[in-house]
Motif scaffolding. Sequence first.
Motif, PDB file in Angstrom:
ATOM      1  N   ARG A 269       6.599   8.026   6.425  1.00  0.00           N
ATOM      2  CA  ARG A 269       7.267   6.738   6.640  1.00  0.00           C
ATOM      3  C   ARG A 269       8.627   6.861   7.319  1.00  0.00           C
ATOM      4  O   ARG A 269       9.194   5.871   7.755  1.00  0.00           O
ATOM      5  CB  ARG A 269       7.394   5.990   5.323  1.00  0.00           C
ATOM      6  CG  ARG A 269       8.380   6.594   4.359  1.00  0.00           C
ATOM      7  CD  ARG A 269       8.559   5.712   3.118  1.00  0.00           C
ATOM      8  NE  ARG A 269       9.573   6.272   2.291  1.00  0.00           N
ATOM      9  CZ  ARG A 269       9.357   6.906   1.147  1.00  0.00           C
ATOM     10  NH1 ARG A 269       8.125   7.021   0.695  1.00  0.00           N
ATOM     11  NH2 ARG A 269      10.356   7.411   0.460  1.00  0.00           N
ATOM     12  N   THR A 270       9.176   8.076   7.406  1.00  0.00           N
ATOM     13  CA  THR A 270      10.454   8.242   8.107  1.00  0.00           C
ATOM     14  C   THR A 270      10.282   8.427   9.610  1.00  0.00           C
ATOM     15  O   THR A 270      11.272   8.463  10.338  1.00  0.00           O
ATOM     16  CB  THR A 270      11.266   9.425   7.535  1.00  0.00           C
ATOM     17  OG1 THR A 270      10.504  10.621   7.691  1.00  0.00           O
ATOM     18  CG2 THR A 270      11.612   9.212   6.077  1.00  0.00           C
ATOM     19  N   ALA A 271       9.042   8.518  10.085  1.00  0.00           N
ATOM     20  CA  ALA A 271       8.808   8.719  11.519  1.00  0.00           C
ATOM     21  C   ALA A 271       9.442   7.625  12.381  1.00  0.00           C
ATOM     22  O   ALA A 271      10.101   7.960  13.376  1.00  0.00           O
ATOM     23  CB  ALA A 271       7.312   8.853  11.804  1.00  0.00           C
TER      24      ALA A 271
ATOM     25  N   MET B  21       0.842  -1.182   0.000  1.00  0.00           N
ATOM     26  CA  MET B  21       0.000   0.000   0.000  1.00  0.00           C
ATOM     27  C   MET B  21       0.892   1.253   0.000  1.00  0.00           C
ATOM     28  O   MET B  21       1.844   1.352   0.753  1.00  0.00           O
ATOM     29  CB  MET B  21      -0.891  -0.018   1.237  1.00  0.00           C
ATOM     30  CG  MET B  21      -1.839   1.119   1.299  1.00  0.00           C
ATOM     31  SD  MET B  21      -3.053   0.749   2.580  1.00  0.00           S
ATOM     32  CE  MET B  21      -3.561   2.366   2.956  1.00  0.00           C
ATOM     33  N   THR B  22       0.572   2.189  -0.834  1.00  0.00           N
ATOM     34  CA  THR B  22       1.350   3.416  -0.952  1.00  0.00           C
ATOM     35  C   THR B  22       0.943   4.391   0.147  1.00  0.00           C
ATOM     36  O   THR B  22      -0.241   4.578   0.429  1.00  0.00           O
ATOM     37  CB  THR B  22       1.099   4.066  -2.334  1.00  0.00           C
ATOM     38  OG1 THR B  22       1.407   3.122  -3.338  1.00  0.00           O
ATOM     39  CG2 THR B  22       1.937   5.297  -2.511  1.00  0.00           C
ATOM     40  N   GLU B  23       1.948   5.021   0.720  1.00  0.00           N
ATOM     41  CA  GLU B  23       1.695   6.011   1.759  1.00  0.00           C
ATOM     42  C   GLU B  23       1.120   7.279   1.129  1.00  0.00           C
ATOM     43  O   GLU B  23       1.560   7.702   0.056  1.00  0.00           O
ATOM     44  CB  GLU B  23       3.013   6.335   2.459  1.00  0.00           C
ATOM     45  CG  GLU B  23       2.848   7.383   3.525  1.00  0.00           C
ATOM     46  CD  GLU B  23       4.162   7.793   4.161  1.00  0.00           C
ATOM     47  OE1 GLU B  23       4.200   7.848   5.383  1.00  0.00           O
ATOM     48  OE2 GLU B  23       5.123   8.067   3.430  1.00  0.00           O
ATOM     49  N   PRO B  24       0.158   7.921   1.794  1.00  0.00           N
ATOM     50  CA  PRO B  24      -0.337   9.198   1.284  1.00  0.00           C
ATOM     51  C   PRO B  24       0.795  10.220   1.220  1.00  0.00           C
ATOM     52  O   PRO B  24       1.721  10.194   2.034  1.00  0.00           O
ATOM     53  CB  PRO B  24      -1.394   9.615   2.316  1.00  0.00           C
ATOM     54  CG  PRO B  24      -1.747   8.372   3.052  1.00  0.00           C
ATOM     55  CD  PRO B  24      -0.535   7.490   3.000  1.00  0.00           C
ATOM     56  N   SER B  25       0.696  11.148   0.285  1.00  0.00           N
ATOM     57  CA  SER B  25       1.712  12.187   0.127  1.00  0.00           C
ATOM     58  C   SER B  25       1.709  13.116   1.336  1.00  0.00           C
ATOM     59  O   SER B  25       0.723  13.195   2.084  1.00  0.00           O
ATOM     60  CB  SER B  25       1.419  13.008  -1.127  1.00  0.00           C
ATOM     61  OG  SER B  25       0.246  13.792  -0.921  1.00  0.00           O
ATOM     62  N   PRO B  26       2.822  13.855   1.532  1.00  0.00           N
ATOM     63  CA  PRO B  26       2.820  14.852   2.609  1.00  0.00           C
ATOM     64  C   PRO B  26       1.632  15.817   2.487  1.00  0.00           C
ATOM     65  O   PRO B  26       0.987  16.137   3.492  1.00  0.00           O
ATOM     66  CB  PRO B  26       4.154  15.576   2.434  1.00  0.00           C
ATOM     67  CG  PRO B  26       5.043  14.562   1.794  1.00  0.00           C
ATOM     68  CD  PRO B  26       4.128  13.785   0.872  1.00  0.00           C
TER      69      PRO B  26
END
Length: 142
Positions: A46-48, A1-6
């Motif tokens: 995703r870098t959190a 699943m693709t992460e939503p954009s910022p």
Amino acid sequence: MTEPSPRTRILAECARQGRPAVVAGCVRLLSGGDADDAFIRVLAGRTAPWWFANREDEELRYWPRVWGARGLLWAWEDSALPALRGALRDPAWRVREMAAKVVARNLVGDALDDVASLREDPVRRVRVAAGRAVATLTAKGA
């Protein structure tokens, strides 16, 4: 699943909390303050998890300021201007670069002189972002 954009994440947070609260959180981060982990997750995406594992590393302490500036790309209010101007002088080049992008995206004409000086920055990416900001503000008459 693709992460939503910022952009998607930040606009959703504006819908949830209200734009003023999101802007205030971004300003707090951009000014060197803290935010709760949920807000960091919204801004960092995703870098959190990487940040949470490395947040004590002094060399990485600039990342929340980058994310605060990125939040202002999509949630801008004029009340953020003082923090944005400070970010254009930040010691971390990634913060200066993102702040220049905020100036361009939101047509922050009051920061024109500040961003114009970054066209001489020692970091190429900052110079490019500053040049684009100056060109955009000039073209739009901001």
